[in-house]
Design an enzyme around this catalytic site. Sequence first.
Site: not given
Length: 409
Positions: A105-106, A9
């Site tokens: 974003d993960e 993350d």
Amino acid sequence: MDKVIFMVDMESFFASVERANHPELSGRPLLVSGDPERRSGVILAACPVAKARGVTNGERLWEAQQKCPEAVVVRPHMQQYVTVSVQITEILERFTDLIEPFSIDEQFMDVTHSQRLFGAPREIAQKVQQAIWHETGVRARIGMGESKVLAKMACDNFAKKMPSGVFHLTKERMERLLWPLPIECLYGVGRQMTKYFRNQGIRTIGQLANTSLERIKGKWGVNGHVLWLTAHGIDPSPVTPHSHDKQKGIGHGMTLPHDYVKAEDIHVVLLELCEEVCKRARRAHLMGRTVAIGVSGANMETPTGFHRQMKLTNHTNITMEVYEGAATLFERFWDGKPIRRLHVNLSNLTSDEAWQLSFFGNRDRAHQLGYTMDTIKEKFGDTAIRRAVSFLSASQAEERAKKIGGHYK
């Protein structure tokens, strides 16, 4: 060899990318807002310093500025975020080919068999962090576990709060570390489910885990069963690199700048959404036969609107054919109440190679015209060629062309 899965993350991703692009902002609190000129705009991302002052994603800009008045506010640059996200994926692929994007974003990584090359899980995590930091200027936090849900909860509940940004949540540590946490810390439990659980006296993850499965299934069905398994760290789903490749539908929606109350204005936006959906279908060489539309008002406390679908005569990616179906649904089900959000979806997809010529109409000509318009837009931009309705005041085409994912490029 025990399975090891990472949830990687990015810390305050949008804000971190902006800071990396603007070193002169180093040391100053940073906020990313959809429209910095409007104090009513919302916060899309806040740097750790601003978050420490109480700023949260989704709150109004003016509220955030009261908490952190010295913060620098910047407009989002979605194309740059997408570019950096792809760059990060390429970094992760140096360690394993088992990468599954979870959001911009993960990402999940299965590093079970990477240990022979890169060392123990924590060592791999540190190498991943270093590579991402040196090449993008973004700090990564990594949760580790033997399943995806354990990795996700390790990241959200522990890694994000630790200086190292790395945490390994094993099943042996769950009862001591995870179970005492509030029920809302369980992956998959949202605001509404938290209320339901609390009303039943279930306030911690451990209380859910120690409740009989029969009781949980009896009250919450399949969803309750899944959450009970999650509380025990059980998740058999593998990290699947191509799990999102096969599309079941192509959709596009938008939130309007104000309430639309006139049918003719709503039809303009509806046509533009159908244009975007069909352009994406043609880009993927797909056609659909089921069109669906959804509309809703601005007040989420008292929801209005509807979601309906219908089957078309033929599989198609012709804008006007999809629009005719969408317009029919709109005229049939709209109750005349103000509309703030519209969405169009095309499903029941098949390959464009299955195109059938019509000898009694202009379908083939319209089909080819769509591809021609796409070529012009790809070369000269989305506003290079537009339908006449897109010059009306109700149109959102020009404003939408400036954005990616609803935010400015």
